[in-house]
Scaffold this motif. Structure first.
Motif, PDB file in Angstrom:
ATOM      1  N   GLY A 101       4.828   9.570  -4.487  1.00 37.42           N
ATOM      2  CA  GLY A 101       3.640   9.300  -3.685  1.00 37.42           C
ATOM      3  C   GLY A 101       2.794  10.517  -3.398  1.00 37.42           C
ATOM      4  O   GLY A 101       1.741  10.410  -2.779  1.00 37.42           O
ATOM      5  N   LEU A 145      -2.916   2.860  -2.097  1.00 39.62           N
ATOM      6  CA  LEU A 145      -1.774   3.677  -1.692  1.00 39.62           C
ATOM      7  C   LEU A 145      -1.524   3.577  -0.195  1.00 39.62           C
ATOM      8  O   LEU A 145      -0.422   3.830   0.267  1.00 39.62           O
ATOM      9  N   LEU A 168       3.687  -0.846  -0.733  1.00 39.39           N
ATOM     10  CA  LEU A 168       3.902  -1.156  -2.138  1.00 39.39           C
ATOM     11  C   LEU A 168       4.763  -2.402  -2.285  1.00 39.39           C
ATOM     12  O   LEU A 168       5.697  -2.630  -1.520  1.00 39.39           O
ATOM     13  N   GLN A 227       5.630   5.534 -14.237  1.00 34.82           N
ATOM     14  CA  GLN A 227       5.985   5.794 -12.841  1.00 34.82           C
ATOM     15  C   GLN A 227       5.774   7.253 -12.459  1.00 34.82           C
ATOM     16  O   GLN A 227       5.683   7.566 -11.273  1.00 34.82           O
ATOM     17  N   ASN A 248       0.843   7.702 -13.412  1.00 31.94           N
ATOM     18  CA  ASN A 248       0.534   6.894 -12.221  1.00 31.94           C
ATOM     19  C   ASN A 248      -0.076   5.538 -12.584  1.00 31.94           C
ATOM     20  O   ASN A 248      -1.145   5.167 -12.108  1.00 31.94           O
ATOM     21  N   LYS A 271       1.470   2.611  -8.952  1.00 33.72           N
ATOM     22  CA  LYS A 271       1.232   2.699  -7.515  1.00 33.72           C
ATOM     23  C   LYS A 271      -0.230   2.530  -7.101  1.00 33.72           C
ATOM     24  O   LYS A 271      -0.503   1.927  -6.059  1.00 33.72           O
ATOM     25  N   ASP A 305       5.386  -1.055  -7.779  1.00 36.25           N
ATOM     26  CA  ASP A 305       6.301  -0.092  -8.393  1.00 36.25           C
ATOM     27  C   ASP A 305       7.472  -0.885  -8.956  1.00 36.25           C
ATOM     28  O   ASP A 305       7.601  -2.091  -8.695  1.00 36.25           O
TER      29      ASP A 305
END
Length: 365
Positions: free
Chosen positions: A8, A23, A27, A50, A55, A58, A63
């Motif tokens: 994150g 964000l 999630l 991931q 990215n 997310k 996820d």
């Protein structure tokens, strides 16, 4: 080194501008039934995205979390019970289960292996030359819930043969499986290509036997969800499978980076006792055939990532009816359109594929 705990902290390419609101939200972690039983870089078609340098998940509110399973049967049980959100669909196992229990309301939403990734392997000097020669033989499989049993039945049935006299012997993976072949405990192994490659890596010499013609033309891997989840969480599922599509394209075009990104996210999966270069070479060997199976055949009329067709599901039903010796299977299943859907596919494919390819080719680990 990045880990999932660090995930994150960064915003990767292709998503910085629009990612902040997502964000800030909680999630939706989608749990997947992992029937490979290990989480290593053969999963990079999912896990590469991931890493915060890519990215792919997310910024869109999702996820992935892996839950290891010992077999396809266990994966179906966990999916039905809601312990995982999505999992593999192997028609030869899934279709008889759905015919037997109409309340088993699974739907395949994404084809992750559009080519056939199953293999038949034997010792170099084996008298087995074709799939027909498997009849009456001792067939090695990973375990008694493994898809290799159904695959053998399917291929023999295609040729009008029975597996009644076959003996299916669980030989595990890697070195134990190699020893079983070397010591003639089994006559052949029927498994996924990655399992055979792992056996070759421990020093066992193998010869590959061609799949039967009809079976060779069908895909070998779908991902399914419950119909209830499809109705309730369509947006999250689109985000999930678009992330997988991007990760697949990236890893296909830069496999070494895909391996490195997997290790960055899951450092515990990094091999111990040998150099990264040696481990990467081994993994590249394991994935040498699999990476091609991630991609659609050039002659496939539908080039959308993840798409299925009614024709192939009718073929799946036909082959499963033959292998399970259930001529009423199609009637029990009803409308084959209920087994799969392409309703997410256009949204999943709504991204710049060339941008992902370019990113992969220019990426430096």
């Amino acid at each position: 080194m990045w880990t999932r705990r660090d995930f994150g902290l960064g915003l990767g390419a292709l998503g910085l501008a629009g990612s902040l609101p997502a964000l800030a939200q909680k999630l939706r972690v989608m749990r997947v039934a992992n029937t490979a039983a290990v989480n290593d870089p053969q999963q990079c078609f999912v896990t590469a995205g991931q890493d915060p340098r890519l990215n792919f998940y997310k910024p869109h509110g999702v996820d992935v979390e892996y839950v290891n399973m010992s077999s396809m049967t266990q994966a179906m049980q966990m999916l039905r019970a809601g312990h995982v959100d999505f999992g593999p669909a192997v028609p030869g196992i899934l279709l008889p289960a759905m015919a037997k229990d109409p309340s088993l309301d699974f739907v395949s939403v994404y084809k992750w292996l559009p080519r056939n990734a199953n293999v038949i392997v034997v010792k170099p000097g084996s008298p087995i030359k074709t799939a027909a020669d498997l009849a009456g033989k001792r067939i090695g499989v990973r375990n008694q819930g493994d898809a290799g049993i159904v695959v053998t039945k399917t291929m023999l049935a295609e040729m009008g043969l029975s597996d009644d006299k076959c003996e299916y012997i669980a030989i595990g993976d890697g070195a134990p499986a190699g020893a079983a072949i070397d010591n003639d405990r089994v006559d052949a192994l029927v498994a996924f290509d990655t399992a055979a490659a792992r056996i070759e890596l421990v020093g066992t010499q193998l010869r590959y036997v061609p799949l039967t013609p009809k079976f060779a033309q069908v895909g070998s891997g779908w991902l399914c969800v419950t119909r209830d989840l499809l109705k309730k969480e369509r947006k999250a599922l689109v985000a999930l499978f678009q992330g997988i599509a991007k990760s697949t394209l990236f890893s296909y075009n830069n496999l070494n980076a895909g391996i490195d990104l997997h290790w960055a996210v899951y450092p515990e999966s990094k091999p111990k006792g040998r150099s990264e270069d040696d481990a990467r070479k081994e993994l590249a060997f394991i994935l040498k055939d699999r990476r091609n199976s991630w991609m659609r055949r050039p002659d496939d009329p539908d080039q959308r990532i993840g798409a299925s067709s009614l024709a192939e599901w009718k073929t799946n039903i036909e082959m499963t009816a033959e292998s399970s010796k259930d001529p009423k299977l199609a009637d029990q299943l009803g409308d084959p359109n209920r087994l799969f859907t392409n309703e997410l596919i256009d949204d999943i494919n709504a991204f710049d594929k060339q941008a992902i390819v370019d990113m992969a080719k220019s990426f430096k680990s």
